[in-house]
Design a protein around this motif. Structure first.
Motif, PDB file in Angstrom:
ATOM      1  N   GLY A   1       0.825  -1.213   0.000  1.00  0.00           N
ATOM      2  CA  GLY A   1       0.000   0.000   0.000  1.00  0.00           C
ATOM      3  C   GLY A   1       0.854   1.257   0.000  1.00  0.00           C
TER       4      GLY A   1
ATOM      5  N   LEU B   1       2.298   1.740  -3.497  1.00  0.00           N
ATOM      6  CA  LEU B   1       1.307   2.210  -4.469  1.00  0.00           C
ATOM      7  C   LEU B   1       0.955   3.675  -4.269  1.00  0.00           C
ATOM      8  CD1 LEU B   1      -1.082  -0.898  -4.532  1.00  0.00           C
ATOM      9  CD2 LEU B   1       0.544  -0.195  -6.308  1.00  0.00           C
ATOM     10  N   VAL B   2       0.752   4.085  -3.005  1.00  0.00           N
ATOM     11  CA  VAL B   2       0.356   5.477  -2.764  1.00  0.00           C
ATOM     12  C   VAL B   2       1.522   6.430  -3.031  1.00  0.00           C
ATOM     13  CG1 VAL B   2       0.883   5.778  -0.291  1.00  0.00           C
ATOM     14  CG2 VAL B   2      -1.116   6.870  -1.249  1.00  0.00           C
TER      15      VAL B   2
ATOM     16  N   CYS C   1      -6.848   9.491   1.185  1.00  0.00           N
ATOM     17  CA  CYS C   1      -6.495   9.116  -0.196  1.00  0.00           C
ATOM     18  C   CYS C   1      -7.566   9.600  -1.175  1.00  0.00           C
ATOM     19  CB  CYS C   1      -6.340   7.595  -0.305  1.00  0.00           C
ATOM     20  SG  CYS C   1      -4.758   6.966   0.296  1.00  0.00           S
TER      21      CYS C   1
ATOM     22  N   MET D   1      -5.544   6.012  -9.198  1.00  0.00           N
ATOM     23  CA  MET D   1      -4.662   5.223  -8.339  1.00  0.00           C
ATOM     24  C   MET D   1      -4.763   5.643  -6.875  1.00  0.00           C
ATOM     25  SD  MET D   1      -0.714   4.321  -9.203  1.00  0.00           S
ATOM     26  CE  MET D   1       0.185   3.061  -8.268  1.00  0.00           C
ATOM     27  N   LEU D   2      -4.855   6.950  -6.615  1.00  0.00           N
ATOM     28  CA  LEU D   2      -4.985   7.422  -5.235  1.00  0.00           C
ATOM     29  C   LEU D   2      -6.269   6.916  -4.589  1.00  0.00           C
ATOM     30  CD1 LEU D   2      -3.731  11.127  -5.505  1.00  0.00           C
ATOM     31  CD2 LEU D   2      -2.676   9.284  -4.174  1.00  0.00           C
TER      32      LEU D   2
ATOM     33  N   CYS E   1      -5.924   3.324  -3.757  1.00  0.00           N
ATOM     34  CA  CYS E   1      -5.075   3.101  -2.584  1.00  0.00           C
ATOM     35  C   CYS E   1      -5.865   3.245  -1.289  1.00  0.00           C
ATOM     36  CB  CYS E   1      -3.910   4.087  -2.587  1.00  0.00           C
ATOM     37  SG  CYS E   1      -2.644   3.725  -3.820  1.00  0.00           S
TER      38      CYS E   1
ATOM     39  N   PHE F   1      -7.613   0.089  -0.773  1.00  0.00           N
ATOM     40  CA  PHE F   1      -6.614  -0.929  -0.419  1.00  0.00           C
ATOM     41  C   PHE F   1      -6.312  -0.894   1.079  1.00  0.00           C
ATOM     42  CE2 PHE F   1      -2.353  -2.458   0.359  1.00  0.00           C
ATOM     43  CZ  PHE F   1      -2.188  -3.534  -0.496  1.00  0.00           C
ATOM     44  N   PHE F   2      -6.016   0.290   1.588  1.00  0.00           N
ATOM     45  CA  PHE F   2      -5.697   0.425   3.007  1.00  0.00           C
ATOM     46  C   PHE F   2      -6.886   0.037   3.891  1.00  0.00           C
ATOM     47  CE2 PHE F   2      -2.372   3.665   1.685  1.00  0.00           C
ATOM     48  CZ  PHE F   2      -1.297   2.903   2.092  1.00  0.00           C
TER      49      PHE F   2
END
Length: 402
Positions: free
Chosen positions: A12, A15-16, A76, A169-170, A173, A176-177
């Motif tokens: 993570g 990616l961020v 994010c 993408m942000l 993320c 994802f988190f």
């Protein structure tokens, strides 16, 4: 946090950090293509970092009350919205507005990521926490450079394409988190009262520094801010200088960052780990900061040679990655379960404070003389080196006095 969960967290972070840097190499192109004022490369970032500075301690405080993974989700997504506004901007006002909106949440992303790591580390084993912070910093710094490289390549398609990929993408993320990281609530001490409006006020949050601040820690935070002022001024003017003065495309910036990524990985996985394991980082930070001033000083000697000019930039930012890793370790070592989130939030604010003035003055001075921001960067990095000598001496004295 076991090895598997730590690996997921690092994915993570990777990616961020990549996402956060996709737009940086194309920002000079955006300014030039849309006929915006040349000072925007610094002024817009300064506006963002001002808001970052004000809100980072608030996000650190909020991490005391709600799961840190939730803070990462909120921030994010908010960061993505702000960058979407920035990418669509056609005027200076819209650029600044988008950057300021992104700044509210950008500070929260990185404050929460570091707090999550500190909260989920066993306080009984500080050496293990130090190792994890080093790994985090390495992944973060390398991913920053990788993001620059990818953003530079995407910029060959168009500025808009880079921003679109960044926004998507942000936001991804954040999800994802939220769904793949653990809830750190049982691992931190929750305050015994609800978060009040007064505590949520960005300015009031700085008053909470009284609960952990000491003269030595204040000197440390000043050193952090001054060093980041010089670093930000250098980075911002270099990025714009190679586009405006040398006519290089965003790909070159990406290539330079790719070299920095490789160098950062090498030194953080060898030299920095050894420094943390074998030395007292409050003392060993000093030679790193002193060394950081050297490539900046050489810029004025080699400015006519593009390769050497870029070489100074690469060496400086490898050293800057070392510096930041060690500073994060020092900051993390100063906290208790009650104050660690606030200290790390304050640390993020000090880095942002330096970035505010570094970016602003780089943009303003550039209009007067393109090389003047390089002078500014050298002066403040050298000043940070002097402060590191004073800090190390004060630290030794306080340790000797018990």
């Amino acid at each position: 946090m076991d090895k598997k969960k730590f690996t997921i967290y690092l994915i993570g972070v990777c990616l961020v950090s990549i996402a956060a840097n996709l737009a940086h190499p194309v920002t000079p192109t955006l300014i030039v293509e849309r006929n915006l004022d040349s000072s925007m490369f610094g002024v817009a970032l300064a506006a963002m970092q001002t808001i970052y500075f004000l809100f980072a301690p608030f996000w650190g405080r909020l991490c005391d009350y709600i799961p840190t993974r939730t803070v990462m989700l909120i921030c994010c997504v908010g960061y993505a919205v702000g960058q979407g506004i920035f990418g669509a901007a056609q005027t200076e006002a819209m650029v600044i507005g988008g950057r300021m909106f992104a700044g509210i949440f950008c500070g929260g992303v990185f404050t929460a990521m570091l707090n999550y790591l500190v909260n989920t580390s066993d306080p009984a084993h500080p050496e293990e926490r130090g190792k994890k912070i080093t790994v985090y910093a390495t992944v973060n710094n390398v991913s920053n450079a990788v993001g620059y490289f990818i953003g530079g390549v995407l910029g060959l398609v168009s500025v808009e394409f880079s921003f679109t990929m960044q926004v998507a993408m942000l936001a991804g993320c954040g999800l994802f988190f939220r769904f793949l990281c653990i809830d750190d609530t049982p691992m931190k001490k929750k305050p015994d009262h609800p978060l009040t409006f007064k505590e949520a006020n960005p300015f009031s949050v700085f008053l909470s520094a009284r609960t952990f601040m000491t003269p030595l820690l204040a000197l440390f935070f000043i050193m952090v801010a001054v060093g980041n002022l010089g670093q930000t001024a250098y980075e911002q003017v270099f990025n714009y200088f190679i586009k405006d003065q040398l006519g290089l495309t965003s790909v070159y910036n990406g290539i330079f960052k790719a070299v920095i990524a490789a160098g950062t990985f090498l030194v953080n996985s060898t030299i920095v780990l050894t420094i943390i394991k074998k030395t007292d980082t409050s003392i060993s930070i000093m030679p790193v900061l002193v060394a950081s001033a050297l490539p900046l000083g050489l810029v004025f000697v080699v400015k006519e040679n593009v390769l050497l000019f870029a070489g100074c930039y690469i060496v400086f930012f490898i050293l800057a990655a070392m510096r930041m890793t060690l500073l994060q370790n020092i900051a993390a070592s100063k906290g208790t379960p009650e104050t660690s989130n606030r200290i790390m939030g304050f640390f993020q604010s000090m880095t942002a404070l330096g970035a505010i003035f570094g970016a602003f003055f780089a943009g303003i001075l550039y209009k007067k003389a393109p090389l003047s921001p390089f002078v500014l960067a050298f002066v403040f990095v050298a000043l940070a080196a002097v402060l590191s000598i004073l800090y190390a001496a004060s630290y030794k004295k306080s340790k000797k006095n018990g």
